[in-house]
Design a protein around this motif. Structure first.
Motif, PDB file in Angstrom:
ATOM      1  N   ARG A  64       0.847  -1.195   0.000  1.00  9.66           N
ATOM      2  CA  ARG A  64       0.000   0.000   0.000  1.00  9.66           C
ATOM      3  C   ARG A  64       0.881   1.243   0.000  1.00  9.66           C
ATOM      4  O   ARG A  64       1.862   1.316   0.723  1.00  9.66           O
ATOM      5  N   ASN A  65       0.491   2.211  -0.795  1.00  5.37           N
ATOM      6  CA  ASN A  65       1.173   3.495  -0.817  1.00  5.37           C
ATOM      7  C   ASN A  65       0.621   4.312   0.342  1.00  5.37           C
ATOM      8  O   ASN A  65      -0.563   4.661   0.355  1.00  5.37           O
ATOM      9  N   PRO A  66       1.443   4.648   1.331  1.00  2.00           N
ATOM     10  CA  PRO A  66       0.935   5.371   2.497  1.00  2.00           C
ATOM     11  C   PRO A  66       0.440   6.779   2.175  1.00  2.00           C
ATOM     12  O   PRO A  66      -0.393   7.323   2.893  1.00  2.00           O
ATOM     13  N   GLU A  67       0.920   7.354   1.092  1.00  2.00           N
ATOM     14  CA  GLU A  67       0.525   8.720   0.744  1.00  2.00           C
ATOM     15  C   GLU A  67      -0.841   8.775   0.054  1.00  2.00           C
ATOM     16  O   GLU A  67      -1.619   9.689   0.301  1.00  2.00           O
ATOM     17  N   SER A  73      -0.845  -5.839  -5.727  1.00  3.76           N
ATOM     18  CA  SER A  73      -0.876  -7.239  -5.295  1.00  3.76           C
ATOM     19  C   SER A  73       0.498  -7.892  -5.335  1.00  3.76           C
ATOM     20  O   SER A  73       0.681  -8.972  -4.799  1.00  3.76           O
ATOM     21  N   GLY A  74       1.450  -7.268  -5.987  1.00  5.92           N
ATOM     22  CA  GLY A  74       2.758  -7.875  -6.155  1.00  5.92           C
ATOM     23  C   GLY A  74       2.865  -8.624  -7.472  1.00  5.92           C
ATOM     24  O   GLY A  74       3.899  -9.176  -7.799  1.00  5.92           O
ATOM     25  N   ARG A  75       1.784  -8.643  -8.233  1.00  6.76           N
ATOM     26  CA  ARG A  75       1.778  -9.296  -9.539  1.00  6.76           C
ATOM     27  C   ARG A  75       1.828  -8.247 -10.638  1.00  6.76           C
ATOM     28  O   ARG A  75       1.308  -7.162 -10.495  1.00  6.76           O
ATOM     29  N   GLY A  76       2.442  -8.623 -11.727  1.00  9.06           N
ATOM     30  CA  GLY A  76       2.513  -7.707 -12.863  1.00  9.06           C
ATOM     31  C   GLY A  76       3.570  -6.644 -12.638  1.00  9.06           C
ATOM     32  O   GLY A  76       4.386  -6.719 -11.717  1.00  9.06           O
ATOM     33  N   ARG A  77       3.535  -5.650 -13.477  1.00  2.39           N
ATOM     34  CA  ARG A  77       4.515  -4.571 -13.405  1.00  2.39           C
ATOM     35  C   ARG A  77       4.291  -3.743 -12.151  1.00  2.39           C
ATOM     36  O   ARG A  77       3.168  -3.401 -11.806  1.00  2.39           O
ATOM     37  N   ALA A  78       5.383  -3.416 -11.501  1.00  5.37           N
ATOM     38  CA  ALA A  78       5.297  -2.621 -10.269  1.00  5.37           C
ATOM     39  C   ALA A  78       4.856  -1.201 -10.597  1.00  5.37           C
ATOM     40  O   ALA A  78       5.316  -0.613 -11.574  1.00  5.37           O
ATOM     41  N   PRO A  79       3.962  -0.626  -9.782  1.00  5.59           N
ATOM     42  CA  PRO A  79       3.550   0.759 -10.023  1.00  5.59           C
ATOM     43  C   PRO A  79       4.706   1.724  -9.752  1.00  5.59           C
ATOM     44  O   PRO A  79       5.659   1.388  -9.056  1.00  5.59           O
ATOM     45  N   HIS A  80       4.588   2.914 -10.306  1.00  2.00           N
ATOM     46  CA  HIS A  80       5.675   3.886 -10.206  1.00  2.00           C
ATOM     47  C   HIS A  80       6.016   4.245  -8.764  1.00  2.00           C
ATOM     48  O   HIS A  80       7.150   4.522  -8.444  1.00  2.00           O
ATOM     49  N   TRP A  81       5.043   4.222  -7.871  1.00  2.00           N
ATOM     50  CA  TRP A  81       5.297   4.643  -6.494  1.00  2.00           C
ATOM     51  C   TRP A  81       6.100   3.625  -5.696  1.00  2.00           C
ATOM     52  O   TRP A  81       6.633   3.951  -4.641  1.00  2.00           O
ATOM     53  N   ILE A  82       6.230   2.394  -6.188  1.00  2.00           N
ATOM     54  CA  ILE A  82       6.986   1.377  -5.458  1.00  2.00           C
ATOM     55  C   ILE A  82       8.233   0.928  -6.224  1.00  2.00           C
ATOM     56  O   ILE A  82       9.116   0.301  -5.648  1.00  2.00           O
ATOM     57  N   LYS A  83       8.291   1.294  -7.473  1.00  2.00           N
ATOM     58  CA  LYS A  83       9.395   0.868  -8.323  1.00  2.00           C
ATOM     59  C   LYS A  83      10.725   1.362  -7.761  1.00  2.00           C
ATOM     60  O   LYS A  83      10.850   2.510  -7.352  1.00  2.00           O
ATOM     61  N   ASP A  84      11.712   0.471  -7.738  1.00  2.00           N
ATOM     62  CA  ASP A  84      13.061   0.776  -7.251  1.00  2.00           C
ATOM     63  C   ASP A  84      13.083   1.196  -5.781  1.00  2.00           C
ATOM     64  O   ASP A  84      13.924   1.978  -5.363  1.00  2.00           O
ATOM     65  N   GLN A  85      12.124   0.709  -4.999  1.00  2.00           N
ATOM     66  CA  GLN A  85      12.050   1.017  -3.570  1.00  2.00           C
ATOM     67  C   GLN A  85      12.163  -0.282  -2.780  1.00  2.00           C
ATOM     68  O   GLN A  85      12.011  -1.379  -3.332  1.00  2.00           O
ATOM     69  N   ASP A  86      12.367  -0.166  -1.489  1.00  2.97           N
ATOM     70  CA  ASP A  86      12.355  -1.323  -0.608  1.00  2.97           C
ATOM     71  C   ASP A  86      10.901  -1.743  -0.404  1.00  2.97           C
ATOM     72  O   ASP A  86      10.107  -0.985   0.174  1.00  2.97           O
ATOM     73  N   LEU A  87      10.538  -2.947  -0.872  1.00  2.28           N
ATOM     74  CA  LEU A  87       9.151  -3.404  -0.809  1.00  2.28           C
ATOM     75  C   LEU A  87       8.634  -3.491   0.625  1.00  2.28           C
ATOM     76  O   LEU A  87       7.448  -3.269   0.879  1.00  2.28           O
ATOM     77  N   GLU A  88       9.504  -3.812   1.549  1.00  2.54           N
ATOM     78  CA  GLU A  88       9.072  -3.976   2.943  1.00  2.54           C
ATOM     79  C   GLU A  88       8.492  -2.688   3.517  1.00  2.54           C
ATOM     80  O   GLU A  88       7.656  -2.720   4.410  1.00  2.54           O
ATOM     81  N   ARG A  89       8.914  -1.569   3.016  1.00  3.65           N
ATOM     82  CA  ARG A  89       8.351  -0.278   3.482  1.00  3.65           C
ATOM     83  C   ARG A  89       6.870  -0.175   3.200  1.00  3.65           C
ATOM     84  O   ARG A  89       6.150   0.535   3.903  1.00  3.65           O
ATOM     85  N   PHE A  90       6.421  -0.854   2.155  1.00  2.00           N
ATOM     86  CA  PHE A  90       5.046  -0.719   1.705  1.00  2.00           C
ATOM     87  C   PHE A  90       4.175  -1.941   2.005  1.00  2.00           C
ATOM     88  O   PHE A  90       2.992  -1.933   1.724  1.00  2.00           O
ATOM     89  N   ARG A  91       4.763  -2.979   2.600  1.00  2.00           N
ATOM     90  CA  ARG A  91       4.031  -4.231   2.849  1.00  2.00           C
ATOM     91  C   ARG A  91       2.864  -3.986   3.797  1.00  2.00           C
ATOM     92  O   ARG A  91       2.966  -3.292   4.798  1.00  2.00           O
ATOM     93  N   ILE A  92       1.729  -4.586   3.449  1.00  2.00           N
ATOM     94  CA  ILE A  92       0.525  -4.503   4.286  1.00  2.00           C
ATOM     95  C   ILE A  92       0.626  -5.609   5.335  1.00  2.00           C
ATOM     96  O   ILE A  92       0.762  -6.781   4.979  1.00  2.00           O
ATOM     97  N   THR A  93       0.540  -5.241   6.580  1.00  2.00           N
ATOM     98  CA  THR A  93       0.560  -6.228   7.660  1.00  2.00           C
ATOM     99  C   THR A  93      -0.765  -6.144   8.398  1.00  2.00           C
ATOM    100  O   THR A  93      -1.104  -5.138   8.999  1.00  2.00           O
ATOM    101  N   GLU A  94      -1.531  -7.203   8.340  1.00  2.00           N
ATOM    102  CA  GLU A  94      -2.834  -7.202   8.996  1.00  2.00           C
ATOM    103  C   GLU A  94      -3.049  -8.479   9.742  1.00  2.00           C
ATOM    104  O   GLU A  94      -2.585  -9.497   9.494  1.00  2.00           O
TER     105      GLU A  94
END
Length: 94
Positions: A64-67, A73-94
């Motif tokens: 999830r983009n916090p902004e 979902s992690g499938r397909g091409r990564a959106p621009h807001w997560i591309k080249d970033q650390d995925l763990e920063r954006f991981r949804i934990t529920e």
């Protein structure tokens, strides 16, 4: 200018002939396919392959983009807001 108009008229005639030939050849090809299906008892799966059971099923978002609240979902091409970033920063934990 006369030559240009003549060429345009020829082009139109050729396009009509092409469309007519395509229609006839497509009909003949379809008839051959139907005959082969009937002769050999092919099923749609034989011809087109098996459809995955989960094809088109929505997958729960993992990031999830916090902004903006956008998710991915992690499938397909990564959106621009997560591309080249650390995925763990954006991981949804529920």
């Amino acid at each position: 200018m006369e030559r240009y108009r003549d060429l345009l008229a020829q082009k139109e005639q050729l396009e009509e002939l092409i469309a007519e030939a395509h229609k006839k050849e497509a009909a003949a090809a379809l008839e051959r396919v139907r005959e082969a299906v009937a002769d050999f008892g092919f099923t749609p799966e034989d011809v087109f392959g098996k459809r995955r059971k989960d094809a088109g099923v929505a997958v729960a978002p993992k990031y999830r983009n916090p902004e903006t609240g956008e998710t991915w979902s992690g499938r397909g091409r990564a959106p621009h807001w997560i591309k080249d970033q650390d995925l763990e920063r954006f991981r949804i934990t529920e």
